[in-house]
Design an enzyme around this catalytic site. Structure first.
Site, PDB file in Angstrom:
ATOM      1  N   TYR A   1      24.628  50.319  35.587  1.00  0.00           N
ATOM      2  CA  TYR A   1      25.429  49.333  36.332  1.00  0.00           C
ATOM      3  C   TYR A   1      25.060  47.911  35.911  1.00  0.00           C
ATOM      4  O   TYR A   1      25.935  47.072  35.650  1.00  0.00           O
ATOM      5  CB  TYR A   1      25.203  49.527  37.835  1.00  0.00           C
ATOM      6  CG  TYR A   1      25.778  48.408  38.665  1.00  0.00           C
ATOM      7  CD1 TYR A   1      24.949  47.485  39.301  1.00  0.00           C
ATOM      8  CD2 TYR A   1      27.165  48.241  38.798  1.00  0.00           C
ATOM      9  CE1 TYR A   1      25.455  46.426  40.042  1.00  0.00           C
ATOM     10  CE2 TYR A   1      27.694  47.184  39.533  1.00  0.00           C
ATOM     11  CZ  TYR A   1      26.829  46.274  40.156  1.00  0.00           C
ATOM     12  OH  TYR A   1      27.344  45.218  40.867  1.00  0.00           O
TER      13      TYR A   1
ATOM     14  N   SER B   1      31.045  41.289  38.142  1.00  0.00           N
ATOM     15  CA  SER B   1      31.871  42.214  38.943  1.00  0.00           C
ATOM     16  C   SER B   1      33.258  42.439  38.394  1.00  0.00           C
ATOM     17  O   SER B   1      33.936  43.394  38.795  1.00  0.00           O
ATOM     18  CB  SER B   1      31.982  41.705  40.368  1.00  0.00           C
ATOM     19  OG  SER B   1      30.833  42.030  41.088  1.00  0.00           O
TER      20      SER B   1
ATOM     21  N   LYS C   1      34.069  45.819  37.338  1.00  0.00           N
ATOM     22  CA  LYS C   1      34.322  46.911  38.310  1.00  0.00           C
ATOM     23  C   LYS C   1      35.771  47.407  38.249  1.00  0.00           C
ATOM     24  O   LYS C   1      36.050  48.580  38.457  1.00  0.00           O
ATOM     25  CB  LYS C   1      34.000  46.423  39.719  1.00  0.00           C
ATOM     26  CG  LYS C   1      32.526  46.062  39.925  1.00  0.00           C
ATOM     27  CD  LYS C   1      32.323  45.363  41.253  1.00  0.00           C
ATOM     28  CE  LYS C   1      30.849  44.996  41.503  1.00  0.00           C
ATOM     29  NZ  LYS C   1      30.661  44.168  42.721  1.00  0.00           N
TER      30      LYS C   1
ATOM     31  N   VAL D   1      30.265  36.825  39.437  1.00  0.00           N
ATOM     32  CA  VAL D   1      29.339  35.706  39.685  1.00  0.00           C
ATOM     33  C   VAL D   1      28.924  35.005  38.392  1.00  0.00           C
ATOM     34  O   VAL D   1      28.259  33.981  38.412  1.00  0.00           O
ATOM     35  CB  VAL D   1      28.079  36.190  40.449  1.00  0.00           C
ATOM     36  CG1 VAL D   1      28.409  36.582  41.878  1.00  0.00           C
ATOM     37  CG2 VAL D   1      27.373  37.324  39.711  1.00  0.00           C
TER      38      VAL D   1
ATOM     39  N   TYR E   1      36.854  39.778  47.341  1.00  0.00           N
ATOM     40  CA  TYR E   1      35.924  40.005  48.459  1.00  0.00           C
ATOM     41  C   TYR E   1      36.473  39.452  49.785  1.00  0.00           C
ATOM     42  O   TYR E   1      37.649  39.661  50.083  1.00  0.00           O
ATOM     43  CB  TYR E   1      34.550  39.380  48.142  1.00  0.00           C
ATOM     44  CG  TYR E   1      34.032  39.789  46.793  1.00  0.00           C
ATOM     45  CD1 TYR E   1      33.724  38.852  45.818  1.00  0.00           C
ATOM     46  CD2 TYR E   1      33.891  41.141  46.472  1.00  0.00           C
ATOM     47  CE1 TYR E   1      33.252  39.229  44.575  1.00  0.00           C
ATOM     48  CE2 TYR E   1      33.410  41.529  45.231  1.00  0.00           C
ATOM     49  CZ  TYR E   1      33.101  40.573  44.288  1.00  0.00           C
ATOM     50  OH  TYR E   1      32.647  40.942  43.040  1.00  0.00           O
TER      51      TYR E   1
HETATM   52  N1  LIG Z   1      30.240  39.559  42.439  1.00  0.00           N
HETATM   53  C1  LIG Z   1      29.525  39.865  41.352  1.00  0.00           C
HETATM   54  O1  LIG Z   1      29.907  39.526  40.256  1.00  0.00           O
HETATM   55  C2  LIG Z   1      28.234  40.615  41.564  1.00  0.00           C
HETATM   56  C3  LIG Z   1      27.777  41.370  40.348  1.00  0.00           C
HETATM   57  C4  LIG Z   1      26.286  41.477  40.210  1.00  0.00           C
HETATM   58  N2  LIG Z   1      25.909  42.186  39.026  1.00  0.00           N
HETATM   59  C5  LIG Z   1      25.682  42.157  41.460  1.00  0.00           C
HETATM   60  O2  LIG Z   1      25.650  43.354  41.458  1.00  0.00           O
HETATM   61  O3  LIG Z   1      25.313  41.543  42.394  1.00  0.00           O
END
Ligand SMILES: NC(=O)CC[C@H](N)C(=O)O
Length: 594
Positions: free
Chosen positions: A180, A56, A59, A250, A232
């Site tokens: 993605y 993530s 992003k 993650v 988050y």
């Molecule tokens: N918080 C994360 O890093 C989630 C990314 C992971 N690729 C997902 O879409 O669930």
């Protein structure tokens, strides 16, 4: 950093992500910490070169890319900027069916879709290249993680179909999700995250490569959403405890970016219930505390930008104005005020400076603003700077800008004022500015004929105290020499052991870079150091047609032999001149460091 390594390596709490099976293979004890400064220095501790997938954290870069590529209106129409207060994989949308923000999966998939609509087949390569520029090296995809997420990504598939029902994404869902999932599978290290963070902290310019990756606008808005949503449903605690915009993933990474200061990258795969790295959070909190990084505990005091405020006579333009001129200047304290500014001229600093300078009880004939130490000026700071000159400082005070040729980005913006006809004078150096202002004061209060008449040797400071006979004998040592205007009379790099007594015209000393340091008029001398030493520190140029009496060091030595007392007096006069210059230099240093 090493203490964090040591203290937190013992913490084995949290779990490595399993919902993407390939992520479960990570070594839970890997732990790396890196800090990158905005001038490009990188500090590292532990496993900072172990690759893991960005997940993530990507992003943040993709959101900034979308803002620059598609414009804020297009992006904000599709994706909110509000924190969701929910987990990263929450399927909930805002009441208007837009995702809450681009840091959670709903917003990230929508953001990826926006770029895909514009870029088509080139979308992933554009994302990969952008993330690579942010890191300052070519990043690649972990195909095993990509396949693992692709085959288990049903929740994200559900999100994408939900978005498509509301027009949040368009076209083939599987094709969009592949982009993605690939974006999340890009491999980075803790060092890369620190450099990416430093690029964001450096207004979008990678401090290692100097390449601009994002606009300042996109960076500010991305950091804003990272501050409110990057961690988050831990975002509130994060901005309270750590106070640095950040984004977690993650894969076990955390990227943090402190504007104008540094980027921080941590890697440790064990995650807490929010999907954030346990050791990463502890490290960021400890470093924020230890190094005062909390962005809301600003230490910079706007008053620090005004480093000195003094009367010009503290540091006059040059040691040897002629007696009549010096008397005019000595009687006019307050005629010229000098203010030295430094650092960043922003709205707040310029507001403070304006109130200090526009004080009606302290308005001089000439106000010299020395900008030599000003590093940056914001748009708002520039607006206030211009307003201050145009309307807050009355026309009775002439504003003179000095040091506008420095390396900072300020020079060109300030020189632009002159081109726009703003009532202001600009000079490359302090001495050139204060000399011009002194000339105006002398001219206004008594005037002088600059170099029109021919001076004899009687007014020469070097020959002060010589008897008439000795002075006459000294004059016979020399040869009258004339120079056209614009000729280099003395070269700093080819020293000639000669002293020049200026009889007519104007000459100037210029630095090795050609910047005019000071001006000489009849009755002054230059090259006098040749009497005692060789090196020169400046070139001497004729500003007008010039007539000098040229005296060689050998001839002076012979004169000292035949007129020992007179020779000693000339050397003593030279020592007095040099002492005056040292006192002036010391006064200037005091004025700036006082
Ligand atoms: N918080 C994360 O890093 C989630 C990314 C992971 N690729 C997902 O879409 O669930």
């Amino acid at each position: 950093m090493r203490r964090c390594q040591r203290d937190f390596a013992a913490d084995h709490s949290g779990e490595v992500a399993q919902y993407i099976p390939e992520l479960g293979k990570a070594d839970p004890d890997h732990f790396g910490i890196a800090v990158a400064t905005i001038d490009g220095h990188v500090y590292e501790a532990g496993d900072t070169d172990v690759p893991f997938t960005i997940q993530s954290i990507s992003k943040a870069g993709v959101f900034a890319l979308a803002l620059d590529l598609l414009g804020p209106d297009r992006v904000e129409a599709s994706i909110g900027v509000e924190p969701s207060g929910e987990a990263f994989n929450s399927i909930r949308l805002r009441p208007d069916n837009r995702p809450f923000n681009a840091m959670v999966n709903t917003g990230a998939i929508a953001c990826c879709g926006l770029i895909a609509t514009a870029e088509g087949d080139g979308t992933f390569e554009l994302i990969r290249a952008t993330l690579s520029r942010l890191a300052g090296r070519d990043l690649v995809v972990d195909e095993a993680v990509f396949q693992s997420e692709r085959t288990t990504g049903d929740r994200n598939r559900a999100i994408a179909y939900l978005l498509r029902t509301y027009g949040g994404v368009a076209g083939d869902v599987d094709r969009l999700l592949d982009i993605y999932f690939r974006q999340c599978s890009v491999l980075v290290t803790a060092r890369d995250l620190a450099v990416m963070g430093a690029s964001l902290a450096n207004q979008g310019v990678n401090p290692l490569t100097g390449i601009r990756v994002f606009s300042s606008y996109a960076v500010a808005r991305t950091l804003a959403v990272m501050s409110s949503s990057g961690m988050y449903d831990f975002a509130g605690e994060w901005i309270y405890r750590v106070g640095v915009p950040a984004k977690s993933g993650v894969g076990g990474g955390i990227l943090a970016a402190l504007p104008s200061q540094l980027g921080l990258g941590t890697f440790s795969p064990r995650l807490d219930q929010h999907g954030n790295s346990v050791r990463g959070i502890k490290t960021c909190e400890a470093m924020s505390e230890a190094f005062d990084l909390h962005m809301l505990s600003r230490q910079d005091d706007v008053r620090a930008c005004l480093v000195a405020d003094y009367d010009f006579r503290t540091v006059p333009a040059k040691p040897g104005r002629r007696a009549g001129e010096q008397r005019i200047l000595d009687d006019r304290s307050g005629a010229i005020r000098v203010v030295e500014l430094a650092g960043k001229l922003s709205f707040a600093t310029m507001d403070y400076v304006t109130r200090r300078l526009a004080d009606p009880d302290h308005l001089p004939d000439f106000l010299i603003l020395n900008l030599h130490r000003v590093a940056t000026i914001t748009d708002a700071g520039m607006r206030l700077f211009t307003q201050m000159i145009e309307s807050q400082i009355p026309p009775s005070t002439t504003v003179v800008l000095a040091g506008v040729d420095g390396l900072s980005q300020v020079g060109p913006r300030v020189r632009q004022l002159v081109q726009e006809g703003i009532k202001v004078r600009a000079f490359p150096t302090y001495d050139a500015a204060v000399e011009w202002a002194e000339d105006q004061v002398v001219y206004r209060h008594g005037g002088f004929a600059r170099g029109a008449e021919e001076a004899d040797l009687s007014g020469q400071a070097l020959l002060e105290g010589l008897s008439h006979e000795d002075a006459a004998a000294f004059a016979k040592l020399g040869t009258r020499v004339a120079f056209e205007a614009g000729v280099r009379i003395v070269s700093a790099v080819e020293p000639t052991p000669k002293v020049y007594f200026l009889l007519r015209g104007m000459a100037s000393a210029r630095s090795m870079t050609g910047v005019r340091i000071t001006t000489m008029i009849p009755g002054m001398a230059f090259g006098e150091l040749a009497l005692i030493d060789q090196p020169r520190n400046a070139d001497i140029w004729s500003e007008t047609e010039v007539v000098c009496l040229e005296v060689g060091a050998d001839a002076f030595e012979e004169f000292s032999r035949t007129h020992p007392a007179a020779g000693r007096r000339v050397i003593r006069n030279l020592a007095v001149l040099l002492a005056a210059r040292m006192r002036m230099a010391t006064a200037r240093i005091d004025a700036l460091t006082g």
